[in-house]
Design an enzyme around this catalytic site. Structure first.
Site, PDB file in Angstrom:
ATOM      1  N   LYS A   1       0.839  -1.203   0.000  1.00 47.59           N
ATOM      2  CA  LYS A   1       0.000   0.000   0.000  1.00 47.59           C
ATOM      3  C   LYS A   1       0.869   1.248   0.000  1.00 47.59           C
ATOM      4  CE  LYS A   1      -0.461   0.030   5.056  1.00 47.59           C
ATOM      5  NZ  LYS A   1      -1.397   0.075   6.195  1.00 47.59           N
TER       6      LYS A   1
ATOM      7  N   ARG B   1     -10.883   0.879  14.964  1.00 43.99           N
ATOM      8  CA  ARG B   1     -11.083   1.288  13.567  1.00 43.99           C
ATOM      9  C   ARG B   1     -12.206   0.427  12.997  1.00 43.99           C
ATOM     10  NH1 ARG B   1      -5.059   1.649  10.958  1.00 43.99           N
ATOM     11  NH2 ARG B   1      -5.451  -0.589  10.807  1.00 43.99           N
TER      12      ARG B   1
ATOM     13  N   HIS C   1      -6.585  -6.634  13.748  1.00 43.80           N
ATOM     14  CA  HIS C   1      -5.331  -5.873  13.734  1.00 43.80           C
ATOM     15  C   HIS C   1      -5.009  -5.462  15.161  1.00 43.80           C
ATOM     16  CE1 HIS C   1      -2.205  -3.743  11.547  1.00 43.80           C
ATOM     17  NE2 HIS C   1      -2.378  -2.712  12.345  1.00 43.80           N
TER      18      HIS C   1
ATOM     19  N   ARG D   1       0.680 -10.580   7.103  1.00 47.18           N
ATOM     20  CA  ARG D   1       0.632  -9.356   6.308  1.00 47.18           C
ATOM     21  C   ARG D   1       1.953  -8.619   6.554  1.00 47.18           C
ATOM     22  NH1 ARG D   1      -4.173  -9.221   9.459  1.00 47.18           N
ATOM     23  NH2 ARG D   1      -3.360  -7.385  10.548  1.00 47.18           N
TER      24      ARG D   1
ATOM     25  N   TYR E   1      14.663  31.409   4.858  1.00 49.16           N
ATOM     26  CA  TYR E   1      13.479  32.178   5.232  1.00 49.16           C
ATOM     27  C   TYR E   1      13.437  32.434   6.732  1.00 49.16           C
ATOM     28  CZ  TYR E   1      11.535  31.202   0.583  1.00 49.16           C
ATOM     29  OH  TYR E   1      11.324  31.126  -0.767  1.00 49.16           O
TER      30      TYR E   1
ATOM     31  N   CYS F   1      13.525  24.714   2.732  1.00 53.17           N
ATOM     32  CA  CYS F   1      12.675  25.361   1.730  1.00 53.17           C
ATOM     33  C   CYS F   1      11.853  24.302   0.999  1.00 53.17           C
ATOM     34  CB  CYS F   1      13.531  26.124   0.728  1.00 53.17           C
ATOM     35  SG  CYS F   1      14.683  27.296   1.464  1.00 53.17           S
TER      36      CYS F   1
ATOM     37  N   ASP G   1      12.092  23.439  -2.057  1.00 50.75           N
ATOM     38  CA  ASP G   1      12.861  22.707  -3.062  1.00 50.75           C
ATOM     39  C   ASP G   1      14.344  22.587  -2.731  1.00 50.75           C
ATOM     40  OD1 ASP G   1      10.466  22.863  -4.791  1.00 50.75           O
ATOM     41  OD2 ASP G   1      11.018  24.971  -4.927  1.00 50.75           O
TER      42      ASP G   1
END
Length: 371
Positions: free
Chosen positions: A39, A137, A167, A219, A264, A310, A312
């Site tokens: 997943k 859940r 679970h 699992r 920044y 930042c 990027d």
């Protein structure tokens, strides 16, 4: 998000490590079927490539979180059993059946609603009953309702009861009291069933590593990627092989004078003349803003991230001038030192799962090993 191939930042995935982790789990539980949990794009490692590696190592099925993730596997010619772990819409039940997928059911009303959408008696949807034994859940809370659901499916042509599972909330913790209570609850449910389905499963990575359970399936999730489910609380019973490295390069190095603001908000100011390097990775890539003050590895030396991360780019303080184009390791080994996903998780106050999943699709995945 566009994959940015034309910059030096990339995640390197070792498929041999994936295979070794699967093999070690099989050796721990030779009597259980291993379903590889892929997943969230294989926990950020790449679902298709991870699935291929796990299959080559002997995995017998797969788990996804969503219907679309499961369909992606089918469209890439994976014919093995696939269990979706999240609830799908009742209206999508026939689509899941067309793709021969297994889905969880948490209440009988879902079954009754899904039945309205089947108009072809040849379609068969495989059902895994989810029991909520203490996670809070999805899942049935009442044994009587579970048995009612089983009885209902026996009378319906489009539904096949294939499995039952739960679970555990604390399988990765030292204190086993709550785990044992959940185990007893699940065992009571099993005892009350009219008969047993093909699959009985409670074991995620943590349960498989540190506990005994009554199931016939594992699992295998985060441990398949070489990550300790408990962080640092429990020692794994076998050595895990981390599969992911995150690397980049220095794109600029410059000497800045004392008192120069970095980034920044000017959250860092040079204390003297300092060599500062810029690395093309940022929070849009999953290298989050709160990693200011953390370290990267350059030529086997730890170099602090200075100034705010930042979107990027990040800036790091160097011990001396280092050439542009020099490799930077953000996760992995470099010059005899190592930064792990767990190291980042501990710094950020989260778990290693989240750190891996946050590496965005903008970062290319490069695969090494057999696959």
């Amino acid at each position: 998000m566009t994959i940015s191939y034309h910059r030096p930042t990339k995640a390197v995935i070792d498929l041999n490590a994936i295979q070794q982790n699967v093999t070690q789990e099989q050796q721990q539980h030779p009597d259980k079927k291993v379903f590889a949990v892929v997943k969230a794009d294989g926990y950020g490692h790449g679902a298709i490539s991870v699935a291929s590696a796990a299959l080559a190592a002997g995995a017998e099925g797969f788990c996804t979180a969503t219907l679309d993730e499961a369909i992606e596997l089918r469209c890439n010619e994976f014919t093995q059993p696939i269990l979706i772990l999240g609830i799908i819409a009742p209206s999508d039940a026939p689509l899941a059946a067309v793709y021969n997928l297994s889905v969880p059911v948490a209440e009988i009303n879902w079954l009754q609603e899904a039945a309205k959408y089947f108009h072809d008696t040849s379609l068969k949807l495989h059902i895994h009953i989810k029991a909520d034994t203490g996670m809070g859940r999805i899942g049935f809370l009442d044994t009587k309702e579970i048995n009612q659901a089983v009885k209902w499916m026996e009378q319906e042509e489009n539904f096949y009861w294939e499995g039952i599972f739960t679970h555990f909330a604390t399988a990765d913790q030292v204190d086993v009291q709550y785990f044992q209570a959940q185990t007893q609850c699940f065992n009571d449910i099993l005892q009350a069933l009219p008969y047993k389905p093909d699959y009985i499963h409670t074991a995620n990575s943590a349960t498989a590593m540190w506990h005994q359970d009554v199931g016939n399936m594992v699992r295998l999730g985060v441990a398949m990627y070489g990550l300790n489910p408990s962080g640092t609380d429990l020692e794994p019973p076998y050595p895990l092989q981390p599969a992911l490295s995150l690397v980049s390069e220095i794109v600029q190095t410059k000497k800045l004078p004392k008192g120069y603001g970095i980034g920044y908000g000017k959250t860092y100011e040079t204390k003297e003349e300092e060599w500062i390097a810029t690395i093309p990775i940022g929070y849009a890539d999953g290298y989050t803003r709160n990693l200011q003050g953390f370290n990267v590895l350059i030529n086997g030396q730890s170099c602090e991230v200075v100034g705010r991360v930042c979107m990027d780019q990040i800036m790091v303080r160097l011990p001396k001038k280092i050439d542009e184009g020099t490799q930077v390791t953000l996760v992995g080994k470099n010059g005899g030192k190592e930064i792990s996903l767990q190291d980042i998780a501990a710094y950020e106050g989260t778990n290693n799962y989240e750190v891996a999943c946050l590496i965005s699709t903008r970062v290319p995945r490069e695969y090494v090993g057999k696959g």
